[in-house]
Structures are given as structure tokens and as C-alpha cells.
Design a protein around this motif. Sequence first.
Motif, PDB file in Angstrom:
ATOM      1  N   LEU A 100       0.714   6.377  -7.009  1.00 59.01           N
ATOM      2  CA  LEU A 100      -0.476   7.152  -7.343  1.00 59.01           C
ATOM      3  C   LEU A 100      -0.265   8.644  -7.149  1.00 59.01           C
ATOM      4  O   LEU A 100      -0.634   9.464  -8.007  1.00 59.01           O
ATOM      5  N   VAL A 101       0.323   9.027  -6.033  1.00 52.51           N
ATOM      6  CA  VAL A 101       0.545  10.450  -5.765  1.00 52.51           C
ATOM      7  C   VAL A 101       1.511  11.044  -6.777  1.00 52.51           C
ATOM      8  O   VAL A 101       1.321  12.176  -7.261  1.00 52.51           O
ATOM      9  N   PHE A 105      -0.356  11.472 -10.007  1.00 54.26           N
ATOM     10  CA  PHE A 105      -1.338  12.552  -9.907  1.00 54.26           C
ATOM     11  C   PHE A 105      -0.656  13.916  -9.928  1.00 54.26           C
ATOM     12  O   PHE A 105      -1.098  14.838 -10.630  1.00 54.26           O
ATOM     13  N   VAL A 142      -6.142  15.863  -2.055  1.00 59.85           N
ATOM     14  CA  VAL A 142      -6.169  14.583  -2.750  1.00 59.85           C
ATOM     15  C   VAL A 142      -5.114  13.630  -2.194  1.00 59.85           C
ATOM     16  O   VAL A 142      -5.360  12.428  -2.002  1.00 59.85           O
ATOM     17  N   ALA A 143      -3.933  14.145  -1.883  1.00 56.17           N
ATOM     18  CA  ALA A 143      -2.862  13.301  -1.340  1.00 56.17           C
ATOM     19  C   ALA A 143      -3.245  12.740   0.028  1.00 56.17           C
ATOM     20  O   ALA A 143      -3.014  11.559   0.324  1.00 56.17           O
ATOM     21  N   ALA A 195      -7.140   6.425   2.624  1.00 60.60           N
ATOM     22  CA  ALA A 195      -7.780   5.281   1.983  1.00 60.60           C
ATOM     23  C   ALA A 195      -6.859   4.058   1.967  1.00 60.60           C
ATOM     24  O   ALA A 195      -7.254   2.954   2.353  1.00 60.60           O
ATOM     25  N   LEU A 196      -5.623   4.250   1.541  1.00 56.12           N
ATOM     26  CA  LEU A 196      -4.692   3.122   1.450  1.00 56.12           C
ATOM     27  C   LEU A 196      -4.246   2.655   2.827  1.00 56.12           C
ATOM     28  O   LEU A 196      -4.004   1.462   3.044  1.00 56.12           O
ATOM     29  N   TYR A 204       0.760   3.992  -2.904  1.00 56.22           N
ATOM     30  CA  TYR A 204       0.499   5.403  -2.578  1.00 56.22           C
ATOM     31  C   TYR A 204       1.528   6.308  -3.244  1.00 56.22           C
ATOM     32  O   TYR A 204       1.181   7.334  -3.834  1.00 56.22           O
ATOM     33  N   PHE A 231      -6.285  12.292   1.110  1.00 51.90           N
ATOM     34  CA  PHE A 231      -7.365  11.325   0.903  1.00 51.90           C
ATOM     35  C   PHE A 231      -6.810   9.963   0.507  1.00 51.90           C
ATOM     36  O   PHE A 231      -7.208   8.925   1.048  1.00 51.90           O
ATOM     37  N   PHE A 232      -5.863   9.962  -0.446  1.00 48.59           N
ATOM     38  CA  PHE A 232      -5.239   8.701  -0.846  1.00 48.59           C
ATOM     39  C   PHE A 232      -4.530   8.049   0.331  1.00 48.59           C
ATOM     40  O   PHE A 232      -4.554   6.823   0.490  1.00 48.59           O
ATOM     41  N   ALA A 233      -3.881   8.850   1.162  1.00 50.83           N
ATOM     42  CA  ALA A 233      -3.153   8.301   2.311  1.00 50.83           C
ATOM     43  C   ALA A 233      -4.101   7.599   3.277  1.00 50.83           C
ATOM     44  O   ALA A 233      -3.838   6.472   3.722  1.00 50.83           O
ATOM     45  N   MET A 288       0.823  -1.203   0.000  1.00 49.85           N
ATOM     46  CA  MET A 288       0.000   0.000   0.000  1.00 49.85           C
ATOM     47  C   MET A 288       0.860   1.259   0.000  1.00 49.85           C
ATOM     48  O   MET A 288       0.506   2.263  -0.622  1.00 49.85           O
TER      49      MET A 288
END
Length: 864
Positions: free
Chosen positions: A286-287, A290, A829-830, A836-837, A283, A832-834, A279
Motif C-alpha cells: 500500500l505504501v 501510494f 499517511v504512511a 491501522a495495519l 503495508y 496512519f497505515f502503519a 499485514m
Amino acid sequence: MAIPTKLLLLQLFTSSLLLTANLTHSEPSNNRHSKECCAMYDICGHRSDGKVLNCPYASPSIQPDELFSAKIQSLCPTISGNVCCTETQFDTLRSQVQQAVPFLVGCPACLRNFLNLFCELSCSPNQSLFINVTSVAEVSGNLTVDGIDYHITDTFGEGLYESCKEVKFGTMNTRAINFVGGGAKNFREWFTFIGQKAPSGFPGSPYAINFKSSIPESSAMVPMNVSVYSCGDTSLGCSCGDCPSSPACSSPEPLPPHDEDSCSIRIGPLKVRCIELSMALVYVLLVSCFFGWAGLNRRRNTTQPLDSSKPLLHPVEEDGINSEMKENILGVKVQRHAQLSPVQRYMAKFYRSYGSWIARNPSLVLFMSVAIVLALCSGLYNFKVETRPEKLWVGPESKAAEEKKFFDTHLSPFYRIEQLILATVPDPKSGRAPSIVTDENILLLFDIQQKVDQIRGNYSGSEVSLPDICLKPLGEDCATQSILQYFKMDSGTFDDYGGVEHAEYCFQHYTSSETCLSAFQAPVDPSAVLGGFSGNNYSEATAFVVTYPVNNVIGDSSNENARAVAWEKSFIQLAKEELLPMVRSKNLSLSFSSESSIEEELKRESTADVITIAASYLVMFVYISVTLGDAPQFYTFYISSKVLLGLSGVVLVLLSVLGSVGVFSALGVKSTLIIMEVIPFLVLAVGVDNMCILVHAVKRQPREVSLEQRISSALVEVGPSITLASLSEVLAFAVGAFVPMPACRIFSMFAALAIMLDFFLQITAFVALIVFDCKRSADNRIDCFPCIKVPSSSRESVEGGREPGFLERYMKEVHAPVLGLWGVKMVVVAVFFAFALASIAISPRLETGLEQKIVLPRDSYLQV
């Protein structure tokens, strides 16, 4: 005198012939011991204690009718065709073996072998081949069986004992052989115990049974040798606790323990799981992608030339900002002509016409919508609450439920357990608790037992005592598990038996010494009545454990369970009010519980939550009343406030919950405590959200247009979003209806319908109430007292331009502009991804289970 003398001699001669004929059963002949021949048949008398005695007459076996044959097959599947027992004899057999069923039911193979032993004895069509009547007795003028030889093979005897020797009697926490076999060490000792002729009034055989494994050479008899089942038999398998010798339980290669960290990687001093590292890498990837895409897109937009068709300068307003830029900054409608999906276009068209219609007919809509929900609430007449834990957490089609149903219907339900635990208090210095096995503490336990014996529960005006409901497996005495059983539950024998020394003696000889037998004539395992000891050091025990097994009934058509519950309530009340202070005065601790304790404490917790629910609804009512109204002004607050509208909205939310409960109650679905505690808050949150959205949507409409257009435009603006959001919430809970756990399934069903009804009332009754409130405000009538109309001089201030509130100004002037910054969007957004993962990575650490202490009140006696 000659004739009477001859008659007397004739009578004596006839009696001697009859006696000789019956006693010749001890001298077997080939005619009497053959197939399809009975050694004893029918009932010829009763003992003084009511036990039946068989007739000692040899007779051919008989063909039973279909109903009788089916009854025999249900208990004795090895017997078919002719039988050597009447229906009355069979009923007696069933009632007698039923006493042993609770002890052996833990192992079906053992129970089957045990039943076969007595089925063959009583009803086998070839009974005379292995049964020989050796003595008879005259009872009420009839000859009855007084003793028999039961020829049986060592193979069957050994198999019977091996299948039963480790079976546990869970209620007493000891081996069942201690009760049904007198603690026998082999099958011969067990047969000797079973074959003893029981004295009058005591459990056991009404006549002597001499088990033999050898047959005289000249005899035509054949030992009984029906198939014997091993406790490891897969068709009649037993648990490993009841059959440790089973191949499935004694595997030489035990399964390796489950390694929670089966996949892990060490990075320096840190040891991380593979999923966590995965994960983290996802992350970063993805970051990075993005941020790269966002940076490239931003650079492309800044280097793109301006469109020559658009003027470089836009007309500006008095504040120096053109209208389009103002709309962007304030977060109003940026794109007035955005493309809508077909569903949204259809819903917007529907809500436009629906809003106009409801504005013209608010009374009809309000009356019809509330009437529909009130009709649904009528199902509350059948409202019932399910509080039994096994019905809440175990699905009716699960394996555990099916096995319990089979157990309850074919045998008998497990007993209700009432329990007291008396313990010593640990020394604050050493931390060790002293032994509780002292004369003083045993006498204290006698005083406690005396108070328990005096308990009288009240059920429908009749008194209920412990002997009325307790388990009595071997007579008329309760099978109470207590150290006091070593003294026959009689304080008068305490000194005669030798006090605590006798108890310590019984700790080691509870199966072999007759003086250690309980009042109900069974051994009492010290491990079942003592606690806080190691190994077999019973004298070091720090707790007395007193257990009262109480009869349980399926369906409770005789109200037996209700009588037990009445006694249990008095038992708990006694423990709280008298026993607890008594024990604490002796520097001891007391814990207690009954079979209905958890259920009653859950009900008390639910009742206590009524105040919390009422307070939360009151707080929400105040909150709605404040937020729905305009900014308060001293001269117009009594007109611009929305107290009556907010109260009506809360009532509608409550109606939606009651309507949902009413529908399912009418369908026979029992409610649960979690429904009454959680769903009101859940639906209230959804309902308040929709109310605020609808009211503020109406406020945003221009006041120059008619009320019909304002309502129509407001519904077009927020109706589709409310509809889709409510639909998603209903579907999310509806999915839970497929969960096999009853508590979760019922909660999901109730919640889904409650949210659906809440949405229905929001777009019907509440919109109609908004129409009425707008008319009240426009007509200058006071909130909560719409019949009172104020002078029209204040109307201008009410109808004038509406000042935006603090929260609205903050969202438009601060929150939206800051959130629109490029750097802020990247950070959001970063993060949020953190989250979630990280949630996915940590999810394997979740532990399943339900801790009962969580759902109990904090001040519950069960929390001790």
C-alpha cells in the motif's frame, strides 16, 4: 361381676383379632399383595418429634382428582392413574425429599432415580407388590407402621448408586453421598443407611425400612424395578465432575490443545504469525503504491503548462500577498463555491432559516427545549440501579441464564456464601508457610466462631443472627463448614476429644467415625475446611477455611435475602474491626467475604467516583469559560468573558444525561454503575466540542452584519457538520443495543439517547444562550452579572476587531502550512497505515475476560 368380666374378655378377644389381622401383613398372601392394592394408606399418628406415621391397613388404590394428580406428576412422573397416598402424605413426601434435593441436584439423573425410590414407596398404586408391613406400633390409641420390607431389584439399586456416587455437593466441596448415604461404598450400604429408624429429633425415616432383593417362592410379590437412569444419559445428563464415567467425559482420544500459533513462519531467529507477516506485506504494498501515485501526480502537476486564461500576476495587498494566496496559507475558505451534496444543501438551507428564527425568538426556544428535557428527567422517580453481576454480564436469553432460571424455579437457588480464610504467614527466609493445624490456632478459631455467633444484624428493627438465616439440611444446626465441626462446634469438647490429635484422626476417618460427624450429623470433608496442602497431607495445611452457607430465596417476597444482607454487613464490620486485629496479633492473615461483598464494594466505588465526576465537570467549566471568551484584556475581560455561557453549557450537558436516565427509568430499565461513571464524561466531551464549534463560528462572522445574520451564517457553516457528527455518534452507540450482554446493551442505549439529547440542547437552548450572550456583550453588560451595565467608553474596545488567540494563530500559521507540505503528507499517511495495519495484526493477541479486581476499589478488603 360376671357381666363386666364377659365384657373384658370380649374386648381382649376383639383386640387380639385386630392385632392378629394387622400383624398378618408379615405373612403375605396373594390377596393382599396384588396390583392396585396398597400396603399402607393415610396417616394414623405422629411421633413426638412431629414426624408422621402411616396406617398399616391394606386397601385398594384410589383415583386422585386432577389437581392432586398434577401435583404427583410434577414430582413423580412414573406414577399415573390410581395412587396409594393421600394429599397430606404426598405433601409430607415432598417436604422430606426436598431436604435431599440440594445435595443431588448437580446430577439430574441421580436426583430422578432417588425421587423414584421414594415415590414408589409412598404413592405407587401397586405398592403392596413390593411393600410388606412387618411391624406395627400403637400411637395415641391408633396402630401405625413401625417397620416394613421394601423389595427392590439389585438392578435398580446398583443403577441408583452408580448414578449418584460421584455427585458433588458444591457448597461443601465434597461428595453428596457422604451426606445422604453416610459415605456408603455400594448400594447395599446406602440402603442400610437410609432404612435406619431415626431417633426422635434426628433426621431420617420414622420407621425401619428393610431393603430386600429376594422374594419368597410362595409369595405373589414382585420387586420394585422402575427404569433407572444413567448419569451419562443425554436426556438427564450430568456434568463431568458429577459423572466422570460418562462416555462424553471419558473419551480415549482427548481433543488436542488449541495452538495459538497454528500458523506461523520462522524468519531466521524470529517466529512471526501469518497474520503479522501478511499485514507487513500489505503495508509495504500500500505504501509503495501510494508513494508511486503521489510522486507521479506531483510530477504531472509541475510539468503541466499554466492556463493562459489566468493572469500571471495577481493583485497583491499591502503585505505583498494576494488575497487568494492568503486564504490558502491561513487555512480560511479555499473554495468559496465548492459543490455541496444534496443533503448538505438541504441542511444548509434549513439552518439558515432556523438560525434566523432562533435569533428572533431565543426566549421561546430556551424555555421549550429545557422544559422538554426536564419533563424527560421526571422519569428519575423510578430510578433503580442494577448491581447483581449475573444480571449485568449474562443475557436473559442466554443458555446460562435459562439453565439458572430452570434450576431456581424447579429446585431452589444456590446458597449465599459467607467465608473466612485464616492462614499462616510464609517465612521470609524460606518462603514456606508453617502448618496451621495446631492447638493454639484451633482455639483461636473457636474464639473467632464465638464472635461470629454473637453477630446480630439489624433488619427493620429486628435482630438477625446466623441461625436465623443459615442452611440447616439435617436438623436445627447450621451446616457450617469448619474444622471445628470435628468438635461439634463446642469449645468445651476440645480437650475431651483430644485436641489437635482428634482433628488429625478425623482427617482420615471423617466418613466412618461417629465422633467425627459434624454438629448437623453429616461428615465434613477436610479438603473443604483446609487449604494450602498437597495430596492428602491435611496436617500440612496452611489455612483454615470457614464457610457459612446461608439460605437464598427467589424473588425474596419474604425479605429473607434482605435479612441475610443485614447480617452480612455486620459480619463484614466484625471482620474488619475485631477479627482482623485479633488474627494479626497472632502473626496470621485473614481474608473474608460475603455474598453481597462484590455488590457493596461496587456501590462504594461508584459513590467515591461522585467526587471525581464533580471535579471533572468543574475543570471543564473553567476550561470552557476560558476558551469560549476572547483574548483577555484588562479593561474588557469582564465583558468579553463567557463564564456564564460556559456554566450554562455544562448544565445543559448534565441535563442531557439526566434526561436519558429519566426516559429509561420511566420505561423500567435499571441503570448500571458504569452508566453513572462513564456517560457523564462521554457526553461532556461531545458537548464541549459542539459548544466551542458554535461559539467560535459566531465569532468568525463579520460584526458589521446584524446578529440574526451572524447566527444564521454560523449555523449554516457548522450546523451540518455538528448534525452529521452527532448522528454518527448516536448510531454507533445504538448498534450496541443489539449486543446480548446486558451491561453493554444498557450502556449503549443510555449513551445514544444522552448524545441525542445533548445535540438537541446544543442546537436549541445553547444557540439561544449564545444569542443572549451576544446581546449582553453588545449592550456592554458584565458577564455573570448581566444586570450591571458599564459606561459606553469601553464599548469601542469590545466591539473593535477581535485579536485571534494563540491556538488559532498556531493552527493557521504553523500547523496547517506544515501539514500542507508534500513530504509531511506522505509521512502522515504512511504512519496512519502503519498504525491501522499493526492494530489488525495484534488484535488476535487480545484476551477476553473481565478481571473483577479491576472494577473493585484498590483499598477493598476483597483485593487481599
